[in-house]
Enzyme design. Sequence first.
Site, mmCIF file in Angstrom:
data_model
loop_
_atom_site.group_PDB
_atom_site.id
_atom_site.type_symbol
_atom_site.label_atom_id
_atom_site.label_comp_id
_atom_site.label_asym_id
_atom_site.label_seq_id
_atom_site.Cartn_x
_atom_site.Cartn_y
_atom_site.Cartn_z
ATOM 1 N N SER A 129 39.351 33.655 47.362
ATOM 2 C CA SER A 129 39.485 32.421 47.412
ATOM 3 C C SER A 129 39.960 32.060 45.669
ATOM 4 C CB SER A 129 38.233 31.538 47.374
ATOM 5 O OG SER A 129 37.228 31.823 46.259
ATOM 6 N N LYS A 130 40.863 30.984 45.984
ATOM 7 C CA LYS A 130 41.274 30.592 44.647
ATOM 8 C C LYS A 130 40.123 30.255 43.491
ATOM 9 C CE LYS A 130 42.538 25.909 45.820
ATOM 10 N NZ LYS A 130 43.401 24.731 46.129
ATOM 11 N N ARG A 131 39.260 29.957 43.929
ATOM 12 C CA ARG A 131 38.096 29.711 42.943
ATOM 13 C C ARG A 131 37.455 30.797 42.364
ATOM 14 N NH1 ARG A 131 37.843 26.681 46.648
ATOM 15 N NH2 ARG A 131 38.386 24.580 45.995
#
Length: 481
Positions: free
Chosen positions: A254-256
């Site tokens: 995930s981009k987090r």
Amino acid sequence: MSRPVRVRIAPSPTGDPHVGTAYIALFNYVFAKKMGGKFVLRIEDTDQTRARSDSEQMIFDALRWCGLSWDEGPDVGGPYAPYRQSERSQHYRDAAGTLLEKGEGYRCFCTEDRLAKLRLQQQAEKTTLGYDRHCRTIAPAEAASRAAAGESHVVRLKVPVSGPIEFTDKLRGTITRDAKEIDDQVLLKSDGMPTYHLANVVDDHLMEITHVIRAEEWISSTQKHVLLYRAFGWEAPEFIHMPLLRNTDKSKISKRKHPVSINYYRDIGILPHAFLNFLGLMGWSFGGDREKFTLAEMIDVFSWDRMSLGGPVFDLDKLTWLNEQYIHDLSYEQLADALISWRLNREYLVKLLPLVRERIKKLDEVIPATEYFFSGDLDLTPVLPEMTVPEVAPAAVGKALLDYVERFEARDGFDKTMLEEVARQWTEALGWKTKHAFMLLRLATTGRKASPPLFDTMAVLGKEITRRRLRSAAAVLAKAK
Ligand code: GLU
């Protein structure tokens, strides 16, 4: 006689080109080459609310940067054109018509309002959520005349009330589910546009796709697709669901936790060969303990039984290590070329120099003055004490930076006008003074208190580096006292 192998990737142009797209593209490409088949790129852009105008071109560019190419696609044409779903509406309408004629589909006139009430009622009664098949019993002739009179409706699939839905996944064996868990799927929306399920199956059939190689997250869709193939009376392709890429903590990538745009890896100077090689290691093994191999070598030894399903980790340290091996193997000439195609080139300088020309007296000042335009992550320690906004806790300042990122990500392109407009709206929403908000952005993106005009600087750095620096600054602030 078995059909000639045809595989495809079918990305939706909804944002930045995702590493998962490159991963799936690689395995489709390798399998096609191994089998002497064709690799197709199809753009699934029927969800116009999510489609982004610049995204399709970015997908082409990013995959080409990786070193992948396709035999058929929107930009290269081919015998099954068009390859963009928004240009194929008639096929989907015809297919929905076929299902209505066969009695495998039906028109549903339920309003949004009715469906919303139904959902609320189901929630209150704690029964299974889903469509109650209210319109399934309307006589086809009556439904047809209501439709002809202009009554708004969708077309749904008549999913069997119960019974096993089965398919064989090449990597996972037989996957079964009972039809009673599946709703009567909407196939054609009230605006005449197809849903993903209908368009995907119709196109895979019409484009004579023999193997659908896609990520594991589509398994539950495949079950619906199997029903659709049955309803049409079409032969289904073989299915191969690749494992999902994971963060180091094993959660879905995930981009987090990770930059997920292919362009980020390009912009920080990962070599395309190293990047593809790294993706080739995700769940697949070359044999022995060999980790470094070329695309041609991968094709040469490729087989699905070298695939394992235990959640491959997209580990940045591993990628960096592999990249290092590639760099060390380059000749000085090749390394010079790699640097030139990265950022040490005329094109990048021409973008950059308008920001620095007035700031230098001699050429030898250019490199010290522009160093942060040629690096990825910055050391923010020296400027951390300055990254404050009066009466706002550091963690909240960090959160605000993430909010700015979200805001520009929701917009097309990455130019200074957009960046400034978004920054002004963001500042206003926060109720901060512009000078504080803009200084914060400046410190996070350049690590300096003084820099060329802020939004020009961000635009030249590019979306990837800007986003990464803002996210890193937010992470530093989240930990600050
Ligand atoms: N449009 C889907 C996506 O965005 C395609 C999935 C598939 O390969 O069927 O990935």
